[in-house]
Design an enzyme around this catalytic site. Structure first.
Site, PDB file in Angstrom:
ATOM      1  N   TYR A 140     -26.808 -12.725  13.920  1.00  0.00           N
ATOM      2  CA  TYR A 140     -27.004 -11.353  14.387  1.00  0.00           C
ATOM      3  C   TYR A 140     -27.731 -11.396  15.733  1.00  0.00           C
ATOM      4  CZ  TYR A 140     -25.989  -9.917   9.539  1.00  0.00           C
ATOM      5  OH  TYR A 140     -25.409  -9.718   8.309  1.00  0.00           O
ATOM      6  N   SER A 154     -22.269  -3.037   3.891  1.00  0.00           N
ATOM      7  CA  SER A 154     -21.404  -1.962   4.383  1.00  0.00           C
ATOM      8  C   SER A 154     -21.098  -0.902   3.322  1.00  0.00           C
ATOM      9  CB  SER A 154     -20.093  -2.519   4.955  1.00  0.00           C
ATOM     10  OG  SER A 154     -19.462  -1.583   5.807  1.00  0.00           O
ATOM     11  N   PRO A 155     -22.104  -0.421   2.595  1.00  0.00           N
ATOM     12  CA  PRO A 155     -21.839   0.619   1.597  1.00  0.00           C
ATOM     13  C   PRO A 155     -21.419   1.946   2.223  1.00  0.00           C
ATOM     14  CG  PRO A 155     -24.197   0.318   1.883  1.00  0.00           C
ATOM     15  CD  PRO A 155     -23.527  -0.796   2.637  1.00  0.00           C
ATOM     16  N   LEU A 156     -21.694   2.119   3.527  1.00  0.00           N
ATOM     17  CA  LEU A 156     -21.245   3.334   4.230  1.00  0.00           C
ATOM     18  C   LEU A 156     -19.940   3.092   4.986  1.00  0.00           C
ATOM     19  CD1 LEU A 156     -24.630   4.731   5.627  1.00  0.00           C
ATOM     20  CD2 LEU A 156     -23.470   5.252   3.473  1.00  0.00           C
ATOM     21  N   ALA A 157     -19.300   1.941   4.726  1.00  0.00           N
ATOM     22  CA  ALA A 157     -17.990   1.649   5.295  1.00  0.00           C
ATOM     23  C   ALA A 157     -17.979   1.767   6.822  1.00  0.00           C
ATOM     24  CB  ALA A 157     -16.917   2.544   4.683  1.00  0.00           C
ATOM     25  N   GLY A 209     -19.802   3.370   8.747  1.00  0.00           N
ATOM     26  CA  GLY A 209     -20.051   4.721   9.234  1.00  0.00           C
ATOM     27  C   GLY A 209     -19.057   5.763   8.778  1.00  0.00           C
ATOM     28  N   GLY A 219     -21.025  10.794   7.045  1.00  0.00           N
ATOM     29  CA  GLY A 219     -20.970  12.230   7.313  1.00  0.00           C
ATOM     30  C   GLY A 219     -20.687  12.548   8.767  1.00  0.00           C
TER      31      GLY A 219
END
Length: 339
Positions: free
Chosen positions: A55, A206-209, A211, A215
């Site tokens: 990273y 990446s649970p929010l895929a 972004g 939302g």
């Protein structure tokens, strides 16, 4: 904040983990901002911090090290190695030569004498399981790592590594870190049943895929997230798989509204609801991002909400299978499936 046991280690970790990929050049998060994010996350009850050598080519580890200085013992610290760290061909992979060298580099950047969890970032098809596991076992016995795990391994490689550890009397992987979200559910068909069978902890990234489930992405709005700026092909809605993701997001937004939840609460609550998942890794770039994600710390989705999600994206389905990182090499390289 909820706490769960990390596999069979006995270590208690928060159901939300702080991922540090965005610290530095990737997310343009400064040291001051990173330290404030770490401060707020720890104050909220997060006790697992996850980073990796690659990273920002070591920058994230350095920033994490500065942010946790003086409170190392309060944190379950995880990092990873295996991805390329330079142009030299041996500065990557799962060989003993590289893992021993790179762990010392990571410890120096982090400013610590050990990490709690050292993860092999990707399966290395050029290196035997025995080679990697023996190196990791020796590092564990030397006190430089407490435990070790895998990241984004195909299910059959997780099984093979477990057997290799048994056959060679070596320590074994105790965690797996797979990509998992409402939009990418493929690991439910193979990886998660295997981790449950072997008692591995699961840290879902990446649970929010990327972004899509934050939302910020909705029909009729310009997609202008940080991730879309450097990965435009994953957000081009003229591509069928991206169109399918957007259609699913619109339906999921209605489910979230009806349940009185934000999209972030719906997304994180879904991931942490799976009995195989230990923690969902959040990767905030800003304090606003962190606070919006911490709001999901105590979210528990009801059965009817989970059923509604299943009706939109069926269990075991990846809406964008080409974005997966655990695809067997023979499916990507024709030469590997031809005599």
């Amino acid at each position: 904040m909820q706490y769960r046991t990390l596999g069979r280690t006995g270590v208690q970790v928060s159901s939300l983990a702080l991922g540090a990929m965005n610290f530095g050049r990737i997310g343009q998060t400064t040291q001051e901002e990173a330290t404030a994010i770490v401060d707020a996350a720890l104050e909220a009850g997060i006790n697992l911090v996850d980073t990796a050598d690659m990273y920002g080519q070591g920058e994230s580890e350095q920033m994490v090290g500065r942010a946790i200085a003086g409170r190392r013992d309060d944190i379950v610290l995880a990092t990873k190695a295996g991805m390329p760290m330079g142009d030299e061909r041996n500065q990557q992979g799962g060989s003993r030569r590289w893992l021993v060298t790179e762990l010392d580099n990571s410890l120096r950047r982090l400013g610590v004498d050990h990490v709690d969890l050292y993860q092999v970032h990707r399966w290395d098809p050029r290196t035997s399981d025995e080679e990697t596991l023996s190196a990791l076992t020796d590092l564990q016995r030397a006190g430089k790592i407490r435990y070790f795990g895998s990241s984004t391994f195909p299910a059959y490689r997780i099984v093979q590594a477990e057997w290799a550890a048994r056959e060679n009397h070596l320590s074994r992987y105790v965690t797996e870190q797979p990509g998992y979200s409402i939009l990418q559910r493929g690991i439910e068909t193979h990886v998660l049943p295997v981790t449950e069978q072997y008692g591995l902890g699961v840290l879902a990234w990446s649970p929010l895929a990327s972004g899509w489930l934050s939302g910020a992405i909705r029909e009729g709005q310009e997609i202008a997230t940080n991730r879309s700026a450097f990965m435009p092909q994953r957000f081009d809605t003229t591509i069928p798989t991206n169109r399918a993701k957007l259609d699913a997001v619109e339906q999921l937004a209605k489910v979230a509204d009806a349940a009185g939840l934000t999209m972030i609460q719906l997304a994180l609550g879904f991931v942490t609801a799976h009995p195989a998942v230990t923690s969902a890794i959040i990767g905030p770039r800003t304090m606003d991002h962190l606070h919006s994600q911490l709001a999901a710390a105590d979210t528990v989705l009801t059965a009817d909400v989970l059923d509604a999600i299943d009706a939109i994206v069926p269990p075991g389905v990846d809406l964008a299978p080409q974005e997966k990182f655990d695809t067997p090499p023979a499916l990507l390289d024709p030469s590997l499936r031809r005599r």
